[in-house]
Scaffold this active site. Structure first.
Site, mmCIF file in Angstrom:
data_model
loop_
_atom_site.group_PDB
_atom_site.id
_atom_site.type_symbol
_atom_site.label_atom_id
_atom_site.label_comp_id
_atom_site.label_asym_id
_atom_site.label_seq_id
_atom_site.Cartn_x
_atom_site.Cartn_y
_atom_site.Cartn_z
ATOM 1 N N TYR A 224 37.180 -23.026 51.786
ATOM 2 C CA TYR A 224 35.729 -22.864 51.855
ATOM 3 C C TYR A 224 35.271 -23.430 53.200
ATOM 4 O O TYR A 224 36.076 -23.554 54.119
ATOM 5 C CB TYR A 224 35.156 -23.606 50.625
ATOM 6 C CG TYR A 224 33.723 -23.323 50.320
ATOM 7 C CD1 TYR A 224 33.266 -22.022 50.156
ATOM 8 C CD2 TYR A 224 32.812 -24.365 50.158
ATOM 9 C CE1 TYR A 224 31.934 -21.771 49.864
ATOM 10 C CE2 TYR A 224 31.480 -24.120 49.850
ATOM 11 C CZ TYR A 224 31.050 -22.829 49.714
ATOM 12 O OH TYR A 224 29.740 -22.581 49.421
ATOM 13 N N ARG A 277 25.187 -12.282 58.078
ATOM 14 C CA ARG A 277 24.861 -13.698 58.374
ATOM 15 C C ARG A 277 25.925 -14.564 57.706
ATOM 16 O O ARG A 277 25.704 -15.149 56.661
ATOM 17 C CB ARG A 277 23.449 -14.013 57.849
ATOM 18 C CG ARG A 277 22.811 -15.239 58.374
ATOM 19 C CD ARG A 277 23.357 -16.541 57.794
ATOM 20 N NE ARG A 277 22.841 -16.900 56.499
ATOM 21 C CZ ARG A 277 23.584 -17.489 55.548
ATOM 22 N NH1 ARG A 277 24.873 -17.743 55.724
ATOM 23 N NH2 ARG A 277 23.041 -17.802 54.386
ATOM 24 N N LYS A 295 34.339 -17.622 47.888
ATOM 25 C CA LYS A 295 33.376 -17.979 46.824
ATOM 26 C C LYS A 295 33.983 -17.712 45.458
ATOM 27 O O LYS A 295 33.813 -18.483 44.521
ATOM 28 C CB LYS A 295 32.084 -17.165 46.982
ATOM 29 C CG LYS A 295 31.270 -17.520 48.213
ATOM 30 C CD LYS A 295 30.266 -18.634 47.937
ATOM 31 C CE LYS A 295 29.524 -19.029 49.209
ATOM 32 N NZ LYS A 295 28.619 -20.168 49.037
ATOM 33 N N GLU A 367 25.636 -12.558 48.918
ATOM 34 C CA GLU A 367 26.082 -13.689 49.739
ATOM 35 C C GLU A 367 26.019 -13.338 51.215
ATOM 36 O O GLU A 367 26.546 -12.294 51.642
ATOM 37 C CB GLU A 367 27.524 -14.039 49.346
ATOM 38 C CG GLU A 367 28.023 -15.350 49.894
ATOM 39 C CD GLU A 367 27.357 -16.562 49.261
ATOM 40 O OE1 GLU A 367 27.323 -16.651 48.024
ATOM 41 O OE2 GLU A 367 26.857 -17.427 49.999
ATOM 42 N N ASP A 368 25.391 -14.177 51.968
ATOM 43 C CA ASP A 368 25.394 -14.088 53.427
ATOM 44 C C ASP A 368 24.935 -12.732 53.975
ATOM 45 O O ASP A 368 25.496 -12.197 54.949
ATOM 46 C CB ASP A 368 26.780 -14.493 53.977
ATOM 47 C CG ASP A 368 27.022 -15.998 53.796
ATOM 48 O OD1 ASP A 368 26.217 -16.643 53.085
ATOM 49 O OD2 ASP A 368 28.003 -16.523 54.337
ATOM 50 N N ASP A 390 22.887 -16.421 46.255
ATOM 51 C CA ASP A 390 23.406 -17.775 46.380
ATOM 52 C C ASP A 390 22.695 -18.556 47.483
ATOM 53 O O ASP A 390 22.398 -19.741 47.335
ATOM 54 C CB ASP A 390 24.902 -17.643 46.679
ATOM 55 C CG ASP A 390 25.612 -18.968 46.665
ATOM 56 O OD1 ASP A 390 25.228 -19.835 45.870
ATOM 57 O OD2 ASP A 390 26.577 -19.127 47.437
ATOM 58 N N ASP A 391 22.431 -17.896 48.599
ATOM 59 C CA ASP A 391 21.847 -18.593 49.744
ATOM 60 C C ASP A 391 20.396 -18.989 49.488
ATOM 61 O O ASP A 391 19.940 -20.044 49.913
ATOM 62 C CB ASP A 391 21.951 -17.714 51.001
ATOM 63 C CG ASP A 391 23.399 -17.379 51.297
ATOM 64 O OD1 ASP A 391 24.178 -18.303 51.520
ATOM 65 O OD2 ASP A 391 23.759 -16.180 51.238
ATOM 66 N N ASN A 532 26.041 -24.570 57.992
ATOM 67 C CA ASN A 532 27.503 -24.442 58.009
ATOM 68 C C ASN A 532 27.949 -23.502 59.120
ATOM 69 O O ASN A 532 27.166 -22.649 59.532
ATOM 70 C CB ASN A 532 27.975 -23.854 56.659
ATOM 71 C CG ASN A 532 27.667 -24.773 55.509
ATOM 72 O OD1 ASN A 532 27.885 -25.970 55.588
ATOM 73 N ND2 ASN A 532 27.127 -24.218 54.426
HETATM 74 N N1 LIG Z 1 24.648 -25.991 52.441
HETATM 75 C C1 LIG Z 1 24.507 -24.872 51.799
HETATM 76 O O1 LIG Z 1 24.803 -24.767 50.614
HETATM 77 C C2 LIG Z 1 23.962 -23.687 52.507
HETATM 78 C C3 LIG Z 1 23.851 -23.684 53.857
HETATM 79 N N2 LIG Z 1 23.344 -22.592 54.498
HETATM 80 C C4 LIG Z 1 23.322 -22.628 55.931
HETATM 81 O O2 LIG Z 1 21.991 -22.624 56.389
HETATM 82 C C5 LIG Z 1 21.926 -21.962 57.634
HETATM 83 C C6 LIG Z 1 20.789 -20.963 57.580
HETATM 84 O O3 LIG Z 1 21.018 -20.010 56.594
HETATM 85 P P1 LIG Z 1 19.855 -19.002 56.175
HETATM 86 O O4 LIG Z 1 18.641 -19.720 55.786
HETATM 87 O O5 LIG Z 1 20.425 -18.085 55.215
HETATM 88 O O6 LIG Z 1 19.619 -18.258 57.555
HETATM 89 P P2 LIG Z 1 18.381 -17.434 58.022
HETATM 90 O O7 LIG Z 1 18.813 -16.626 59.162
HETATM 91 O O8 LIG Z 1 17.738 -16.774 56.877
HETATM 92 O O9 LIG Z 1 17.352 -18.554 58.538
HETATM 93 C C7 LIG Z 1 17.528 -19.299 59.695
HETATM 94 C C8 LIG Z 1 16.213 -19.922 60.061
HETATM 95 O O10 LIG Z 1 16.442 -20.844 61.107
HETATM 96 C C9 LIG Z 1 15.505 -20.600 62.121
HETATM 97 N N3 LIG Z 1 16.039 -20.981 63.426
HETATM 98 C C10 LIG Z 1 17.024 -20.399 64.111
HETATM 99 N N4 LIG Z 1 17.225 -21.055 65.261
HETATM 100 C C11 LIG Z 1 16.326 -22.051 65.311
HETATM 101 C C12 LIG Z 1 16.030 -23.057 66.238
HETATM 102 N N5 LIG Z 1 16.725 -23.201 67.367
HETATM 103 N N6 LIG Z 1 15.029 -23.905 65.960
HETATM 104 C C13 LIG Z 1 14.342 -23.779 64.817
HETATM 105 N N7 LIG Z 1 14.581 -22.858 63.879
HETATM 106 C C14 LIG Z 1 15.569 -22.002 64.133
HETATM 107 C C15 LIG Z 1 15.210 -19.116 62.045
HETATM 108 O O11 LIG Z 1 13.979 -18.885 62.693
HETATM 109 P P3 LIG Z 1 13.334 -17.429 62.877
HETATM 110 O O12 LIG Z 1 12.928 -17.037 61.511
HETATM 111 O O13 LIG Z 1 12.203 -17.647 63.778
HETATM 112 O O14 LIG Z 1 14.413 -16.553 63.430
HETATM 113 C C16 LIG Z 1 15.171 -18.923 60.542
HETATM 114 O O15 LIG Z 1 13.920 -19.263 60.041
HETATM 115 C C17 LIG Z 1 23.292 -21.354 57.870
HETATM 116 O O16 LIG Z 1 23.990 -22.170 58.770
HETATM 117 C C18 LIG Z 1 23.968 -21.424 56.543
HETATM 118 O O17 LIG Z 1 25.351 -21.631 56.661
HETATM 119 C C19 LIG Z 1 22.903 -21.505 53.820
HETATM 120 C C20 LIG Z 1 23.000 -21.459 52.477
HETATM 121 C C21 LIG Z 1 23.586 -22.534 51.721
HETATM 122 C C1 LIG Z 2 27.230 -22.331 51.737
HETATM 123 C C2 LIG Z 2 26.701 -21.026 52.020
HETATM 124 O O1 LIG Z 2 26.517 -20.221 51.115
HETATM 125 C C3 LIG Z 2 26.373 -20.684 53.362
HETATM 126 O O2 LIG Z 2 26.493 -21.507 54.257
HETATM 127 O O3 LIG Z 2 25.971 -19.536 53.574
HETATM 128 MG MG LIG Z 3 26.215 -18.264 51.822
#
Ligand SMILES: NC(=O)C1=CN([C@@H]2O[C@H](COP(=O)(O)OP(=O)(O)OC[C@H]3O[C@@H](n4cnc5c(N)ncnc54)[C@H](OP(=O)(O)O)[C@@H]3O)[C@@H](O)[C@H]2O)C=CC1
Ligand SMILES: CC(=O)C(=O)O
Ligand SMILES: [Mg+2]
Length: 676
Positions: A224, A277, A295, A367-368, A390-391, A532
């Site tokens: 993972y 993503r 997963k 997912e992603d 999941d996200d 991540n």
């Molecule tokens: N720990 C966990 O269980 C999980 C972790 N994650 C992690 O979270 C991260 C984001 O995932 P997700 O939400 O799906 O991604 P998205 O692409 O949906 O969202 C990313 C967000 O971050 C913003 N962003 C990007 N660059 C910057 C920056 N330099 N400064 C400020 N804001 C910024 C984007 O802004 P804008 O909208 O303006 O483009 C957007 O709002 C990934 O790394 C993923 O691995 C995700 C799911 C679960």
């Molecule tokens: C953990 C997870 O689902 C992610 O980083 O997208």
């Molecule tokens: Mg994910």
């Protein structure tokens, strides 16, 4: 030609299945439709006999004359099986009509000649890709579902034609496990460990899961995050055997047929990505397959869903990743991503085909996907399918659990805290919405009000009302009244959050100034760096503890080692949806749920938060260790199932009285089975 007639009674078939393990076919059988009716009849008349764990459909296919399977690769093997089958039936009192088979009439010989003409065929001559149909002897050793390697007993070696195919020694599963862990620990490079584990999964599935379950904290970072991220980036180069189902634009109009190519009929959980993503690594196209595979490995290891009931799928609609498009080893479609109607149509065809093929109760975990598709897909299908993102949803439940648990350390109630997110995408807005919902339920305040405690920053700065018109739909509820701020540090100073959450996918964005600022007005700032893999984490554990002078309560999406600061050891927790989705999915499966409801997310979250005991709080942890995860998953599953029953969304009736015990009893165990 060898053919069979299913003239014997259902009782005798059942008896045969439970006494002749050599008749389990391997995964390549595709003639299932002709045996479904027979299966129904047999299942209805003798359901209680079906306790062997054998795959009835596969075994029946072996017996079914409609299949017209012309031959198998090794007639001698088959004849041996049939002889034993005959004698089994005779012993059971079923007479000669059981089997209408005359080896003399078979038009295949034996020996070493090239009887199928495969070796002598020229390039323009067609050959048939024959496959063994009976998992016995060599094919048994090559079948990851049943292979036990040196753990086959002497008796099994005799019964299943394994003599000589294995060296003389026998060993226990424990010893195999010890040897493999020794081997894996010798690899210095995590990707090598990943490849060794993948190879094991393809060779001996039960041993793979035994290893993963018994060494979960050590191996989770390999199968993972973070290693799976690197594996996806290099997927084309390390690709050996396909592990899931690939549905590309080429299969438009034929998605149902593609699903039917998958060898397992009883699928309960699908994890699907379109690779746009992948973690915080961006668009990895078809190579995102590592994520559904990883997963689902956790679904089995952490949540106890049977491996054969798990189906990883990648939908390949192209990639906008220029580097991959130019990579000679890239495994996907070499074209830019399709969007609009063509994308929507393919997804729609996929969703319909899944329901048609596997029924109403198969869980589809998105997912992603990139957020411009993820929210729409969830909204579009949540009323017609059992879907879960999941996200958006899993992450929300895990973070809410961590925050609720942390209240024991930082004090106050949820509604008294103020939240600031860096990142307003799937994870950020998903978490924000569930926190707002929980506060709303607890304080009986409209959610429009409770949202005001939560602020989000995206790539353009703080989300405020003056930006509303240009915001994506999912951000609009968070556009509160405030003057514009274009950077995180100023937002922290202005909002003064008690909880700082990173979900931006951009590494090192929680700078020294940001962490010092949030620590300046909080005795114990709660800092979650969720992005991540490790390279994208908003800060490291060491940075969080050092810059907050040891006061931060910290957890991250990918794991960090313990940190020593000022003579004290700080153990960072892992805030990752892996705590939730395996148990959540198990809860849906065991209750036969047909839809996901937000209250189920709250139920899962509450259950996880309840698992954090005093001993973990003392170490500053807001999540329990993964070493207890199967017990935790059973409790999460029970809570989710209970909610499904309460909401009238469960179809498995009557409701089991003790849902925790029931969940535990449903969980797959990787301990070897004994073969007759
Ligand atoms: N720990 C966990 O269980 C999980 C972790 N994650 C992690 O979270 C991260 C984001 O995932 P997700 O939400 O799906 O991604 P998205 O692409 O949906 O969202 C990313 C967000 O971050 C913003 N962003 C990007 N660059 C910057 C920056 N330099 N400064 C400020 N804001 C910024 C984007 O802004 P804008 O909208 O303006 O483009 C957007 O709002 C990934 O790394 C993923 O691995 C995700 C799911 C679960
Ligand atoms: C953990 C997870 O689902 C992610 O980083 O997208
Ligand atoms: Mg994910």
């Amino acid at each position: 030609m060898i053919s069979f007639k299913r003239t014997h009674s259902p009782k005798s078939i059942i008896s045969f299945i439970s006494t002749t393990s050599t008749c389990i076919l391997n995964k390549k059988v595709s003639h299932f439709s002709s045996v479904v009716a027979a299966q129904k009849q047999i299942t209805a008349s003798s359901a209680s006999s079906l306790t062997t764990g054998f795959d009835l459909q596969r075994s029946l296919c072996f017996l079914c004359c409609n299949c017209n399977r012309k031959s198998v690769a090794d007639p001698q093997l088959l004849i041996g099986s049939l002889r034993r089958m005959e004698s089994t039936f005779n012993e059971l009192g079923d007479k000669a009509s059981v089997l209408d088979f005359d080896p003399k009439s078979a038009d295949v010989g034996g020996g070493v000649e090239d009887i199928y003409g495969e070796d002598t065929a020229t390039e323009d001559q067609l050959v048939t890709p024959w496959t063994y149909s009976v998992a016995s002897g060599y094919s048994l050793l090559r079948d990851p579902q049943y292979n036990k390697g040196l753990a086959f007993t002497e008796k099994e070696r005799d019964t299943h034609y394994l003599r000589g195919l294995l060296p003389p020694a026998t060993c226990s599963q424990q010893l195999q496990e010890k040897k493999l862990m020794n081997n894996i620990r010798q690899y210095q490079v995590p990707l090598q460990k990943y490849m060794a584990l993948t190879e094991l999964q393809e060779r001996n599935e039960r041993l793979f899961y035994k290893l993963l379950i018994d060494n979960v904290e050590e191996l989770l970072p390999i199968v993972y995050t973070p290693t799976v991220g690197e594996a996806c980036q290099k997927f084309g180069s390390i690709f050996r055997r396909p592990q899931g189902l690939y549905i590309s634009l080429k299969e438009k109009g034929k998605v149902l047929e593609v699903l039917k190519n998958w060898p397992e009929r009883t699928v309960q959980v699908i994890v699907v990505t379109d690779g746009e993503r992948i973690l915080g690594l961006g668009d990895l196209g078809c190579q995102g397959m590592g994520i559904p595979v990883g997963k689902l490995a956790l679904y089995t290891a952490l949540g106890g869903v049977r491996p054969s009931a798990c189906l990883p799928i990648t939908i390949d609609v192209g990639t906008n990743n220029k580097q991959l498009l130019e990579d000679e080893f890239y495994i996907g479609l070499r074209q830019k991503r399709t969007t609009g109607k063509e994308y929507a149509d393919l997804l729609d065809e996929f969703m319909s085909a899944v329901k048609q093929n596997y029924g109403e109760k198969v869980l589809i975990q998105f997912e992603d996907f990139a957020n411009h598709n993820a929210f729409q897909l969830l909204e579009k299908y949540r009323r017609t399918h059992l879907v879960f993102n999941d996200d958006i949803q899993g992450t929300a439940a895990v973070v809410l659990a961590g925050v609720v648990a942390a209240l024991r350390l930082v004090g106050g109630s949820l509604s008294e805290h103020k939240f600031l997110f860096l990142g307003a995408g799937e994870a950020g807005t998903g978490i924000a919405e569930l926190i707002a919902l929980e506060i709303s339920k607890k304080t009986k305040t409209p959610v429009e009000e409770t949202r005001k405690k939560i602020w989000l920053v995206d790539s353009k700065g703080l989300i405020v009302s003056s930006r509303k018109d240009s915001l994506q739909q999912f951000k609009k509820p968070w556009a509160h009244e405030h003057e514009p701020i274009d950077n995180l540090l100023d937002a922290v100073k202005a909002i003064k959050p008690t909880v700082l959450i990173g979900s931006s996918g951009v590494g090192r964005t929680f700078t020294k100034e940001v962490i010092e600022a949030v620590s300046s007005f909080n005795e114990k700032p709660l800092i979650l760096a969720l992005s991540n893999p490790t390279s994208q984490s908003e800060c490291t554990a060491e940075e969080a503890y050092t810059w907050s002078k040891g006061r931060a309560i910290f957890a991250s999406g990918s794991p960090f080692d313990p940190v020593e600061y000022n003579g004290k050891v700080y153990v960072p927790g892992q805030s990752n949806n892996a705590y939730i989705f395996p148990g959540f999915g198990l809860g849906l499966v065991i209750s036969g749920a047909i839809r996901v409801h937000d209250d189920m997310l709250l139920a899962a979250s509450e259950s996880l938060a309840g698992e954090v005991t005093e001993e973990y709080f003392e170490k500053g942890l807001i999540y329990p260790p993964f070493s207890n995860i199967r017990k935790i998953s059973a409790h999460i599953a029970a809570n989710v199932a209970a909610k499904a029953y309460e909401l009238g969304l469960a179809t498995r009736l009557p409701r089991p009285e003790n849902l925790v015990k029931y969940a535990e009893s449903c969980m797959y165990s990787p301990v070897y089975r004994n073969y007759r």
